[in-house]
Enzyme design. Structure first.
Site, PDB file in Angstrom:
ATOM      1  N   ASP A   1       0.973  -1.095  -0.047  1.00 23.16           N
ATOM      2  CA  ASP A   1       0.087  -0.045  -0.076  1.00 23.16           C
ATOM      3  C   ASP A   1       0.874   1.319  -0.162  1.00 23.16           C
ATOM      4  O   ASP A   1       1.715   1.504   0.687  1.00 23.16           O
ATOM      5  CB  ASP A   1      -0.945  -0.122   1.162  1.00 23.16           C
ATOM      6  CG  ASP A   1      -1.845   1.440   1.376  1.00 23.16           C
ATOM      7  OD1 ASP A   1      -2.765   1.265   0.432  1.00 23.16           O
ATOM      8  OD2 ASP A   1      -1.496   2.064   2.242  1.00 23.16           O
TER       9      ASP A   1
ATOM     10  N   GLU B   1      -1.259  -1.443  -5.670  1.00 21.56           N
ATOM     11  CA  GLU B   1      -2.201  -0.944  -5.976  1.00 21.56           C
ATOM     12  C   GLU B   1      -1.968  -0.051  -7.404  1.00 21.56           C
ATOM     13  O   GLU B   1      -0.926   0.456  -7.567  1.00 21.56           O
ATOM     14  CB  GLU B   1      -2.762  -0.107  -5.135  1.00 21.56           C
ATOM     15  CG  GLU B   1      -1.750   1.038  -4.616  1.00 21.56           C
ATOM     16  CD  GLU B   1      -1.957   1.653  -3.243  1.00 21.56           C
ATOM     17  OE1 GLU B   1      -3.373   1.964  -2.959  1.00 21.56           O
ATOM     18  OE2 GLU B   1      -1.030   2.178  -2.601  1.00 21.56           O
TER      19      GLU B   1
ATOM     20  N   ASP C   1      -3.112   1.123   7.292  1.00 24.37           N
ATOM     21  CA  ASP C   1      -2.414   0.697   6.206  1.00 24.37           C
ATOM     22  C   ASP C   1      -1.896  -0.708   5.758  1.00 24.37           C
ATOM     23  O   ASP C   1      -2.112  -0.959   4.811  1.00 24.37           O
ATOM     24  CB  ASP C   1      -1.083   1.755   6.182  1.00 24.37           C
ATOM     25  CG  ASP C   1      -1.257   3.103   6.193  1.00 24.37           C
ATOM     26  OD1 ASP C   1      -2.428   3.594   5.585  1.00 24.37           O
ATOM     27  OD2 ASP C   1      -0.528   3.927   6.831  1.00 24.37           O
TER      28      ASP C   1
END
Ligand code: ZN
Length: 413
Positions: free
Chosen positions: A193, A277, A357
């Site tokens: 992330d 991502e 996170d």
């Protein structure tokens, strides 16, 4: 897979003059070619073919008094400048017709002598050569001293010579890497992330902050830029300040690249599959400034992870974040209420406690796994074929992925 190895080179003052000539000639040929095509277009004539362009802009031009000096530099350098122009046109057309994905590509523009980055390219048929004494022989330039910071794994198919805004020279060599580099398989897989408060958070709980020295260097750079903006246009002080900013930029970029190389190498060594991502999707919710700074940094980092995965036989995929990865519980899948940015940890009604996170990274990992198992290819992007700036020239039939390699710095402002 093709890789780019970059080395610092130290041309003598005489060689610097010859290089300046070659940069100039390449620029003139590029601009002449562009103008010819633009004029043809304005006059309603058809697109000037690559072959005709080469004949008129190089071969015939050399015979005229205005362009006779083109004969003083290597013909390959001139042909490659036109090849750049042809690629720029092809990318533009592909973008207009929608064949090329990603951000819109602008039509080619004139090159200026004031550009920060000057570059020329020699291909193998220009007979450039790495000599036994370690120098790089460039036709009509001479034998240029090189700092070989790392061994070149095989013979190079082309070399680009670059002069950056800080006045440094680099040779960027394209080589083919072999199959023998695959790493032994490991068990672990990881989701990453990318965040604003921390550079990256991994699904195994590792949190990586951008190092202090980088943040400090960023601040120093900002100060220098402010100094620059106060200087009178055209003044000598301003010129000096411009060089200072360029040097500081180069330093920050080098340091960041080294740091990102270490991090990406470690991630690839320790994991069999890496899921990140998709940045295009992440970018939506952020402010403009934060976005530009961080996106550039993340983009270069993820592209390092990507090429290293391909090189060392690991799986890499970008995961579309169509789901609210922050709010979704990685244990039960429940989607919870929106959270303020300062909420760093939370507890799902199912009872599991999450670090904000790490939870998001675990969701990225789960999504990546699911996609690579279920509909391989549907949402997982193939290896991007993005070449670094100014290098979109490596012919597409040869191009797999061309990246900068560990430890060498080429400034790309
Ligand atoms: Zn839950």
């Amino acid at each position: 897979m093709q890789l780019r190895y970059n080395y610092r080179v130290y041309p003598t003052p005489g060689q610097q003059i010859e290089l300046a000539k070659a940069f100039g000639c390449a620029r003139v040929v590029f601009n002449d070619g562009l103008r010819l095509r633009q004029q043809a277009r304005e006059a309603g004539r058809k697109y000037v073919s690559d072959g005709e362009l080469s004949r008129r802009i190089i071969t015939e031009a050399k015979a005229t008094p205005e362009r006779a000096w083109l004969g003083e530099v290597s013909a390959v350098v001139l042909q490659q400048a036109l090849a750049d122009l042809n690629t720029a046109y092809r990318n533009f057309f592909a973008s207009v017709t929608g064949k090329r994905k990603g951000p819109k590509v602008a039509p080619p523009r004139c090159r200026s002598r004031k550009d920060n980055r000057q570059a020329i390219r020699f291909t193998r048929n220009a007979r450039f050569k790495v000599l036994d004494n370690g120098r790089l022989r460039l036709p009509k330039i001479g034998d240029v001293p090189v700092r070989w910071s790392r061994e070149l794994p095989s013979e190079a198919s082309s070399v680009t010579v670059i002069r950056d805004a800080a006045g440094r020279y680099f040779a960027s060599l394209v080589v083919q890497t072999g199959e023998g580099e695959k790493l032994p398989p490991v068990e672990s897989e990881i989701g990453i992330d990318l965040g604003l408060t921390r550079f990256a958070v991994m699904s195994d709980g590792t949190k990586v902050a951008a190092p202090k020295f980088l943040r400090r260097a960023d601040r120093q750079l900002k100060r220098l830029q402010q100094d620059l903006s106060r200087k009178q246009r055209g003044s000598n002080r301003r010129k000096k300040a411009v060089v200072k900013v360029a040097r500081a930029h180069a330093r920050v970029a080098d340091t960041r690249r080294d740091w990102q190389h270490k991090l990406s190498t470690r991630i690839i060594r320790d994991n069999q599959a890496v899921y990140v991502e998709d940045l295009c999707v992440v970018g939506l919710g952020r402010t403009r400034l934060a976005k530009s700074v961080h996106d550039a940094s993340w983009a270069s980092f993820t592209s390092m992870v990507e090429y290293k995965a391909a090189r060392y036989g690991r799986t890499f995929a970008r995961v579309d974040r169509f789901f609210p990865s922050t709010r979704m519980c990685s244990d039960c899948g429940r989607i919870n209420d929106k959270m303020a940015l300062d909420v760093r940890s939370w507890t799902c009604p199912c009872g599991s406690a999450h670090d904000r996170d790490v939870n998001a990274a675990m969701n990225v990992l789960a999504a990546g796994r699911a996609e690579s198992l279920n509909d391989r290819g549907a949402r997982i992007r193939p290896l991007a074929m993005v070449a670094p700036r100014g290098e979109a020239v490596i012919r597409s039939d040869a191009a797999c992925s061309i990246r900068s390699v560990e430890g060498y710095s080429v400034l790309q402002l």
